[in-house]
Motif scaffolding. Structure first.
Motif, PDB file in Angstrom:
ATOM      1  N   ASP B  25      -3.101   3.308  -4.977  1.00 33.32           N
ATOM      2  CA  ASP B  25      -2.894   3.141  -6.414  1.00 33.32           C
ATOM      3  C   ASP B  25      -2.017   4.301  -6.866  1.00 33.32           C
ATOM      4  OD1 ASP B  25      -4.270   0.766  -6.993  1.00 33.32           O
ATOM      5  OD2 ASP B  25      -6.193   1.805  -7.124  1.00 33.32           O
ATOM      6  N   THR B  49       0.110  11.253  -6.574  1.00 34.72           N
ATOM      7  CA  THR B  49      -0.974  10.983  -5.626  1.00 34.72           C
ATOM      8  C   THR B  49      -1.098   9.465  -5.482  1.00 34.72           C
ATOM      9  OG1 THR B  49      -2.957  10.693  -7.003  1.00 34.72           O
ATOM     10  CG2 THR B  49      -2.155  12.962  -6.700  1.00 34.72           C
ATOM     11  N   ILE B  50      -2.026   9.028  -4.653  1.00 38.93           N
ATOM     12  CA  ILE B  50      -2.157   7.568  -4.492  1.00 38.93           C
ATOM     13  C   ILE B  50      -3.541   7.074  -4.915  1.00 38.93           C
ATOM     14  CG2 ILE B  50      -0.317   7.472  -2.780  1.00 38.93           C
ATOM     15  CD1 ILE B  50      -2.438   7.101  -0.602  1.00 38.93           C
ATOM     16  N   GLY B  51      -4.147   7.776  -5.897  1.00 36.75           N
ATOM     17  CA  GLY B  51      -5.362   7.227  -6.494  1.00 36.75           C
ATOM     18  C   GLY B  51      -6.508   8.204  -6.534  1.00 36.75           C
ATOM     19  N   ARG B  52      -7.518   7.976  -5.699  1.00 38.05           N
ATOM     20  CA  ARG B  52      -8.682   8.852  -5.704  1.00 38.05           C
ATOM     21  C   ARG B  52      -8.246  10.304  -5.518  1.00 38.05           C
ATOM     22  NH1 ARG B  52     -10.482   4.428  -3.050  1.00 38.05           N
ATOM     23  NH2 ARG B  52      -9.908   5.146  -0.969  1.00 38.05           N
TER      24      ARG B  52
END
Lengths: 436, 436
Positions: B25, B49-52
């Motif tokens: 994400d 970033t890509i989410g979490r």
């Protein structure tokens, strides 16, 4: 899972001062894993920082909550590495490293807390749990990703089976004599020459055969301090130097050569911990002075290369910098494969308490030797731990309490939690009065 | 200084899926520096970033607040690097890296926001501001610590003065023709063969002369996908491959050799970004396939070694991974010194918008060439930016708006802020209904 931002005001006394870190406030981003077992057994772990940013470190640990909640004690005891694998393997979290910095230290804190829980549950100190473990089980605890060009699982298994030979005798020797230590207490950069000389003499009187001085801020000061230290301890005691990453490669070589008349045993962190090729170049240029590094090395992949490049004489693991016990097992295996002695970094908050277990396992059941191996000892902040290290005649006594020695006293948490512990509240009140 | 946790639900369409990141994400830990200037000029920056964990990244940026508040615009315009030096040089924060991971990306976000502010204030796109700058001033913007064994300030100055020759002609060419791009849009691992072939043909029709495929999850799939891609684009278009760190060294060599029949142009991130020696070994083994890496390389010190070790054919800077513009200047200078072409990583959220400025500066005033140089282009999420990239005939058009192209629309922040933006609220409501 509970987290605590714990900070000790060590900068007030210049304890821990060095060429890169003039005023550290030793701190722990501390985590407690609670269970509903009848005995309420808990696991404790932490990341070590030196003050500002400890809140970020706590936030990173908090972000891992969902990965540990709800697991069973049986599952964790059977395979503590499951937590490590799930955390390191999470693709979204991985983007924040990968396997380095704040997020990786957070993983290390949680993974170490799992091992504390597991060892407590099994009623053994961690070193003993690891030394008793089946080699096949230990190998499954290790992530070999990115290592197989230097160390395969089957080579690791061979090393661990070889380490079983004579383990009972070494365990007995360890329980009787402990594990050799050296001390950095005399050598902080902020200490005057008189204090340095006095503490160096005390160290020798206390049975230490090696001390360490911080260097790298000013060459004339370093020449004077090295002379004072050598005069205080005499020719038979090893004097290691620590530059805390202060130099570029060429500068390191010149500076170390200038100090070589005092017979330094090793030079620690001469340059950036990321500079594998730089360490290799420095080592070639300053021999016979040994090159040591590792406390800031981010993960097993960098250690692998330091060994492959012949950049190290001494490998310094840190219990709370990498991804916890599982990754440190990988690093100990790499060191054993390359025949490089491991002399752990310790000090800070609780790093002595943790890392002694790893060296003792290594002695009993992996490298099988304490030759040229010493664990750093610094005499700060041990009183805050339920099972503090015990030093006798310059050696660490083997812990006998179950667990990883990571648990802090509740009273210490209450006093030094930041910003609302009793110490920090009182400190703020005093400052406000002073400005009124 | 305001911060925002912005997350886009890209995992729903498998946009951005690769062998290591199956469901990203795409997210931004976004920072706005506000001023009380009459025109209310602001600076914008972000970590990608890509989410979490995007919340942890935001917390890290928040921890830097006291380092930027209260500075004057004049001070920042005269010396944007002062912020970089103060942040990188803070000893307590340094412990959390050093110069890597969450804390270093936070520094990058803030430093980039400072450069956006400075360029906006001066009414120039960042690439133009950098290209117009005095070489002496640019050299003072660079931190040479740990670099001097490979690049000295005086060598950097020589490179920048050499880059001034012909700069006016290159600026004119850049404004007329733009800068070459390649596209990854066809090649996400989650796309089926039909979608891959269709998008690959569209890419060629759109004027791209290079595409990129994600590989590394399954060799049979990769053989099939490479065959489909090559068939779709014909022999004259470069097909690059990207393994996203999936392999160990020996596995990388075998896999790349198996795919070599399709004439891959480069293999990107064949193994860990930390494995300098591993990249060098892979490069020796797979030539003439080129080795590319950099999007996860943590700082200038690792790039230095990748170049020293001969581990790279193509150096891939990322605008938001390292410590911002100042550190990327160091990396561009290193690449110029070693004669290695820079082909930036982009995509994600806003990475295209940022990094184009660095390549355009490099072309106009440093390397002086676009030969074998392409900026990655992925056609996602540009609509959220006030000055989105413009692609014409497979090339980036030079930005004309003042600043670093980092500003997102307020409406996008309101919709995709996590967890309370309108998109995420509606998403939670839908999920709750579905489970009732």
């Amino acid at each position: 899972m509970d987290t605590h931002d714990v900070r000790f005001p060590t900068s007030r006394e210049l304890d821990g001062s060095d060429a890169m870190n003039p005023d550290p406030d030793y701190s722990a981003a501390y985590v407690v894993l609670r269970t509903d077992a009848p005995d309420k057994v808990c696991g404790h772990g932490f990341a070590f920082t030196i003050g500002r940013g400890n809140d970020v470190q706590v936030a990173a640990i908090d972000a891992l909550r969902s990965y540990v909640l709800g697991r069973t004690l049986d599952e964790l005891c059977a395979d503590p590495g499951s937590v490590s694998r799930d955390l390191v393997g999470d693709s979204q979290l991985r983007w924040l490293g990968p396997e380095k910095g704040v997020l990786h230290m957070a993983i290390g804190a949680v993974v170490n807390a799992v091992w504390d829980l597991v060892a407590s549950r099994q009623g053994k100190p961690l070193w003993k749990l690891l030394a008793d473990a089946e080699p096949e089980w230990l190998v499954r605890q290790v992530d070999f990703r990115y290592l197989t060009d230097a160390l395969t699982p089957s080579e690791a298994l061979d090393l661990l089976w070889a380490g079983k030979r004579g383990a009972a005798e070494r365990e007995s020797a360890l329980r009787q004599h402990g594990y050799p230590a050296y001390t950095t207490s005399p050598g902080w950069l902020g200490y005057g020459d008189e204090k340095l000389s006095r503490l160096a003499k005390e160290a020798v009187a206390d049975g230490f055969t090696q001390i360490k001085l911080k260097v790298g801020a000013d060459l004339q000061d370093d020449l004077r301090r090295c002379r004072a230290a050598r005069a205080a301890v005499g020719p038979g005691v090893r004097v290691a130097l620590d530059a805390n990453q202060r130099w570029d490669v060429d500068q390191a070589v010149q500076w170390i050569r200038a100090l070589s008349e005092f017979g330094p045993y090793w030079i620690e962190e001469p340059t950036s911990p990321d500079d594998i090729l730089g360490h290799a170049a420095i080592r070639r240029a300053v021999a016979p002075v040994r090159v040591a590094t590792g406390e800031h090395v981010q993960n097993r992949i960098v250690f692998k290369q330091l060994l492959q490049a012949g950049a190290l004489d001494i490998l310094q693991i840190d219990a709370a910098r990498v991804g916890g016990v599982n990754e440190n097992l990988a690093i100990l295996l790499l060191a054993a494969k390359f025949g490089v002695p491991v002399c752990p970094h310790a000090g800070g908050v609780g790093l002595c308490e943790l890392v002694q277990h790893l060296s003792m396992f290594d002695y009993v059941a992996l490298s099988g030797s304490t030759e040229d191996r010493v664990i750093e000892f610094v005499d700060h902040l041990h009183a805050h731990f339920r099972a503090p290290v015990r030093i006798r005649d310059g050696r660490y006594a083997a812990p006998t309490e179950a667990g990883f020695s990571a648990e802090m006293h509740p009273a210490s948490l209450a006093e030094f939690s930041y910003p609302d512990g009793t110490y920090w509240r009182a400190d703020r009140a005093t400052r406000q009065e002073a400005t009124q």
